[in-house]
Design an enzyme around this catalytic site. Structure first.
Site, PDB file in Angstrom:
ATOM      1  N   HIS A  78       0.837  -1.187   0.000  1.00 48.99           N
ATOM      2  CA  HIS A  78       0.000   0.000   0.000  1.00 48.99           C
ATOM      3  C   HIS A  78       0.876   1.242   0.000  1.00 48.99           C
ATOM      4  CE1 HIS A  78      -3.814  -2.100   1.759  1.00 48.99           C
ATOM      5  NE2 HIS A  78      -3.414  -2.620   0.624  1.00 48.99           N
ATOM      6  N   GLU A  80       0.892   3.769   1.969  1.00 47.22           N
ATOM      7  CA  GLU A  80       1.389   4.073   3.319  1.00 47.22           C
ATOM      8  C   GLU A  80       2.542   3.145   3.696  1.00 47.22           C
ATOM      9  OE1 GLU A  80      -3.157   4.582   3.231  1.00 47.22           O
ATOM     10  OE2 GLU A  80      -1.688   3.168   2.450  1.00 47.22           O
ATOM     11  N   CYS A 106      -6.223   1.469   5.185  1.00 42.90           N
ATOM     12  CA  CYS A 106      -6.844   0.241   5.685  1.00 42.90           C
ATOM     13  C   CYS A 106      -6.416   0.060   7.149  1.00 42.90           C
ATOM     14  CB  CYS A 106      -6.404  -0.953   4.848  1.00 42.90           C
ATOM     15  SG  CYS A 106      -4.673  -1.442   5.098  1.00 42.90           S
ATOM     16  N   CYS A 109      -2.535  -0.576   7.621  1.00 48.10           N
ATOM     17  CA  CYS A 109      -1.739   0.645   7.478  1.00 48.10           C
ATOM     18  C   CYS A 109      -1.993   1.599   8.642  1.00 48.10           C
ATOM     19  CB  CYS A 109      -2.029   1.328   6.150  1.00 48.10           C
ATOM     20  SG  CYS A 109      -1.369   0.395   4.735  1.00 48.10           S
TER      21      CYS A 109
END
Length: 152
Positions: A78, A80, A106, A109
């Site tokens: 992701h 992040e 999410c 993260c």
């Protein structure tokens, strides 16, 4: 003529960063900022040296994984997570930083960002994950949706 506000500036940069994404489902970008200075950027894509979804197809589509579920079944990191790895590789501390994301993080993260002790998380698009909001609220991290047209 007035200057662009800092939050809008950083969110527009996050959207520009998202243009590097190789995800076939959702392009996400993120920027870590402290004291109005960018610390790192990240977008969703495969780890260094691995084939991207653009090249080999989407594992989540092949396995028919619904959006928001089973995040581990994906080639990509992701946005992040890529910020965190860039900071780790380059020795940059995220404590006290603000994170600007094109999409709400999410839960995985969010937990990572909580442990990095970031100051705030701002996003341009909500994600259907009430547990993330619960964890961020419990952690005391400021977070929320920034409204506006941030597309570049």
């Amino acid at each position: 003529m007035s200057r662009m506000p800092w939050p809008e500036y950083f969110m527009k940069i996050a959207h520009l960063v998202a243009e590097r994404s190789t995800c076939l489902r959702r392009k996400v970008g993120a920027v870590a900022v402290r004291d109005k200075r960018m610390l790192a950027t990240g977008y969703n894509g495969a780890p260094i040296g691995l084939a991207h979804c653009e090249e080999v197809g989407c594992l989540r589509e092949q396995l028919k994984v619904p959006s928001g579920e089973r995040h581990e079944l994906c080639r990509a990191l992701h946005a992040e997570q890529n910020i965190l790895t860039q900071c780790a590789v380059h020795g940059v501390v995220l404590k006290g930083a603000d994170i600007y994301c094109t999409t709400q993080p999410c839960l995985i993260c969010a937990k990572l960002l909580i442990n990095c002790q970031v100051n705030a998380i701002w996003y341009a698009e909500s994600y259907p994950d009430s547990l993330t909001e619960q964890f961020l609220t419990e952690s005391g991290i400021t977070f929320g949706l920034l409204e506006g047209n941030f597309r570049v």
